[in-house]
Design a protein around this motif. Structure first.
Motif, PDB file in Angstrom:
ATOM      1  N   ALA A 185       0.850  -1.190   0.000  1.00  0.00           N
ATOM      2  CA  ALA A 185       0.000   0.000   0.000  1.00  0.00           C
ATOM      3  C   ALA A 185       0.888   1.244   0.000  1.00  0.00           C
ATOM      4  CB  ALA A 185      -0.916  -0.003   1.213  1.00  0.00           C
ATOM      5  N   CYS A 186       0.699   2.116  -0.975  1.00  0.00           N
ATOM      6  CA  CYS A 186       1.546   3.301  -1.138  1.00  0.00           C
ATOM      7  C   CYS A 186       0.676   4.542  -1.312  1.00  0.00           C
ATOM      8  CB  CYS A 186       2.426   3.176  -2.378  1.00  0.00           C
ATOM      9  SG  CYS A 186       3.506   1.731  -2.445  1.00  0.00           S
ATOM     10  N   THR A 187       1.142   5.656  -0.761  1.00  0.00           N
ATOM     11  CA  THR A 187       0.569   6.963  -1.079  1.00  0.00           C
ATOM     12  C   THR A 187       1.520   7.655  -2.037  1.00  0.00           C
ATOM     13  OG1 THR A 187      -0.565   7.179   1.046  1.00  0.00           O
ATOM     14  CG2 THR A 187      -0.161   9.196  -0.186  1.00  0.00           C
ATOM     15  N   VAL A 196       6.867   8.586  -2.578  1.00  0.00           N
ATOM     16  CA  VAL A 196       6.088   7.364  -2.380  1.00  0.00           C
ATOM     17  C   VAL A 196       6.198   7.030  -0.900  1.00  0.00           C
ATOM     18  CG1 VAL A 196       5.810   4.939  -2.985  1.00  0.00           C
ATOM     19  CG2 VAL A 196       6.600   6.580  -4.721  1.00  0.00           C
ATOM     20  N   VAL A 197       5.065   7.025  -0.207  1.00  0.00           N
ATOM     21  CA  VAL A 197       5.046   6.811   1.238  1.00  0.00           C
ATOM     22  C   VAL A 197       4.425   5.457   1.521  1.00  0.00           C
ATOM     23  CG1 VAL A 197       4.322   7.732   3.462  1.00  0.00           C
ATOM     24  CG2 VAL A 197       4.825   9.300   1.572  1.00  0.00           C
ATOM     25  N   MET A 198       5.124   4.635   2.284  1.00  0.00           N
ATOM     26  CA  MET A 198       4.643   3.282   2.574  1.00  0.00           C
ATOM     27  C   MET A 198       5.021   2.897   3.999  1.00  0.00           C
ATOM     28  SD  MET A 198       7.531   1.765   0.089  1.00  0.00           S
ATOM     29  CE  MET A 198       7.803   3.471  -0.411  1.00  0.00           C
ATOM     30  N   SER A 199       4.388   1.876   4.494  1.00  0.00           N
ATOM     31  CA  SER A 199       4.643   1.412   5.854  1.00  0.00           C
ATOM     32  C   SER A 199       5.991   0.714   5.933  1.00  0.00           C
ATOM     33  CB  SER A 199       3.532   0.453   6.283  1.00  0.00           C
ATOM     34  OG  SER A 199       3.920  -0.332   7.387  1.00  0.00           O
ATOM     35  N   THR A 249       9.797   6.910   0.988  1.00  0.00           N
ATOM     36  CA  THR A 249       9.780   7.079   2.441  1.00  0.00           C
ATOM     37  C   THR A 249       8.977   5.979   3.106  1.00  0.00           C
ATOM     38  OG1 THR A 249      10.035   9.477   2.312  1.00  0.00           O
ATOM     39  CG2 THR A 249       9.118   8.589   4.348  1.00  0.00           C
ATOM     40  N   MET A 250       9.619   5.302   4.053  1.00  0.00           N
ATOM     41  CA  MET A 250       8.962   4.273   4.857  1.00  0.00           C
ATOM     42  C   MET A 250       8.657   4.874   6.227  1.00  0.00           C
ATOM     43  SD  MET A 250      11.436   1.124   3.657  1.00  0.00           S
ATOM     44  CE  MET A 250      12.894   2.169   3.714  1.00  0.00           C
ATOM     45  N   VAL A 251       7.418   4.735   6.661  1.00  0.00           N
ATOM     46  CA  VAL A 251       6.974   5.394   7.888  1.00  0.00           C
ATOM     47  C   VAL A 251       6.608   4.365   8.949  1.00  0.00           C
ATOM     48  CG1 VAL A 251       6.167   7.465   6.688  1.00  0.00           C
ATOM     49  CG2 VAL A 251       4.582   5.557   7.017  1.00  0.00           C
ATOM     50  N   GLY A 278      10.478  17.076   1.251  1.00  0.00           N
ATOM     51  CA  GLY A 278      10.078  15.700   1.531  1.00  0.00           C
ATOM     52  C   GLY A 278       9.322  15.610   2.845  1.00  0.00           C
ATOM     53  N   ALA A 279       9.808  16.322   3.879  1.00  0.00           N
ATOM     54  CA  ALA A 279       9.120  16.331   5.170  1.00  0.00           C
ATOM     55  C   ALA A 279       7.737  16.957   5.042  1.00  0.00           C
ATOM     56  CB  ALA A 279       9.949  17.090   6.202  1.00  0.00           C
ATOM     57  N   ALA A 280       7.639  18.041   4.264  1.00  0.00           N
ATOM     58  CA  ALA A 280       6.343  18.681   4.061  1.00  0.00           C
ATOM     59  C   ALA A 280       5.378  17.738   3.370  1.00  0.00           C
ATOM     60  CB  ALA A 280       6.514  19.954   3.234  1.00  0.00           C
ATOM     61  N   THR A 281       5.882  16.971   2.409  1.00  0.00           N
ATOM     62  CA  THR A 281       5.020  16.047   1.672  1.00  0.00           C
ATOM     63  C   THR A 281       4.605  14.863   2.540  1.00  0.00           C
ATOM     64  OG1 THR A 281       5.985  16.715  -0.442  1.00  0.00           O
ATOM     65  CG2 THR A 281       4.899  14.580  -0.367  1.00  0.00           C
ATOM     66  N   VAL A 282       5.536  14.309   3.301  1.00  0.00           N
ATOM     67  CA  VAL A 282       5.196  13.183   4.184  1.00  0.00           C
ATOM     68  C   VAL A 282       4.223  13.637   5.276  1.00  0.00           C
ATOM     69  CG1 VAL A 282       6.133  11.548   5.867  1.00  0.00           C
ATOM     70  CG2 VAL A 282       7.315  11.927   3.690  1.00  0.00           C
TER      71      VAL A 282
END
Length: 346
Positions: A185-187, A196-199, A249-251, A278-282
């Motif tokens: 699952a990606c944002t 691309v933000v993912m777990s 980015t993995m969160v 990147g921080a603003a986007t995440v």
């Protein structure tokens, strides 16, 4: 061998060369590769620091746009490839643009603080840098501290407006808060930086690993790159094989009282911190219900949210302002310092 006037500066947690546009030769990219010492993993024959964070360039000129002081073009000089890319912004190098503009006489210092309006050529957005100029004189001395940089410096607050879709054309280029790529699952999101933000858990990591350990995980890197190549097409970026975006980015849940924790590949090296945009986007991704970032985030109440984005060397606080449920403005505190002013050869 050619000589070009340049200033080397630390901007935020990055470092690079700052040039007036008119000082660079017609074969700009070839010159910058020579000046940085690329392609070479050590950049031994140039000014680069053998890391993407220290192989960066700002090209600055007086702006002809109404209400804007200077135009700023960011260039990423790849370390181990003969590539100079303008495919992204850099909010850390941006922190040095205001002071550089004053140093070069493009902006006149006025009052205790001087606002410098900056047009970011890479994406067409405007940022305002507030530079400390006590008594009308530029200073780099101060008490502001940012994680990832030793010591203290004068604060350089950066405010961004209308950054949604800066490169991809929309905050969510697919129209979805969540897309599935290779079962993950990606944002896919762009609020100033395509990401691309993912777990972290979905990628098989805890989220608190040292960047060097993650870089050494070949399986993880191959998985991230496979996702990145597919995400690039979905985000209207085309073939991103030789591009520095999107960032990956993995969160995970916050580990030091922040909003969430991150580990970011930029795109093939693991960032020692996290980029400004990147921080603003995440942080924006964390506000999207159903997204991997929202699932792990601890969010404050209110329409103006201070989101502490944790990274390997500390945290970066992003101030997000919401209007009618949409992100209207983001602001981040950075610092900058002049390191060298002189001539670079390439």
């Amino acid at each position: 061998m050619r000589a070009v006037r340049a200033m080397w500066m630390r901007g935020g947690t990055s470092k690079g060369g700052y040039f007036l546009a008119g000082d660079l030769p017609d074969d700009r990219d070839d010159f910058l590769l020579r000046a940085m010492g690329s392609p070479d993993p050590r950049q031994i024959d140039g000014m680069g620091g053998a890391d993407p964070l220290t192989s960066k360039v700002a090209v600055v000129r007086r702006s002809q746009r109404a209400g804007v002081d200077v135009d700023y073009l960011f260039l990423q000089v790849f370390v181990d490839r003969a590539t100079v890319s303008d495919a992204q912004n850099c909010g850390n190098i941006l922190a040095g643009v205001g002071p550089f503009a004053i140093e070069r006489g493009l902006v006149q210092a006025s009052g205790e603080e001087t606002d410098v309006r900056i047009f970011m050529e890479n994406t067409g957005q405007i940022a305002t840098a507030r530079v400390q100029t006590p008594g009308g004189a530029l200073t780099y001395e101060g008490t502001a501290r940012i994680d990832g940089v030793p010591g203290a410096s004068a604060p350089v607050p950066l405010t961004f407006e209308e950054t949604a879709g800066s490169t991809c054309g929309a905050l969510l280029p697919t129209g979805n808060a969540v897309d599935e790529i290779d079962g993950i699952a990606c944002t896919l999101i762009d609020n100033g930086m395509p990401c691309v933000v993912m777990s972290a858990e979905a990628m098989g990591i805890r989220g608190d690993e040292d960047p060097a350990d993650l870089e050494a995980d070949l399986g993880l890197r191959e998985q991230l790159e496979a996702i990145r190549l597919k995400a690039g097409e979905m985000m209207n970026l085309g073939d991103v094989t030789d591009k520095s975006v999107p960032k990956m980015t993995m969160v995970s849940r916050p580990m030091a009282g922040g909003a969430l924790s991150t580990r970011t590949f930029i795109p093939h090296r693991c960032h020692k911190a996290i980029g400004v945009l990147g921080a603003a986007t995440v942080g924006t991704a964390a506000l999207l219900p159903g997204s991997p970032a929202h699932a792990v985030a601890t969010l404050p109440d209110g329409t103006e949210k201070a989101l502490s984005i944790e990274h390997p060397t500390g945290e970066m606080t992003v101030i997000v302002t919401l209007e009618d449920g949409e992100v209207s403005r983001t602001a981040i505190l950075r610092t900058a310092r002049k390191l060298m002013d002189g001539t670079v050869f390439g």
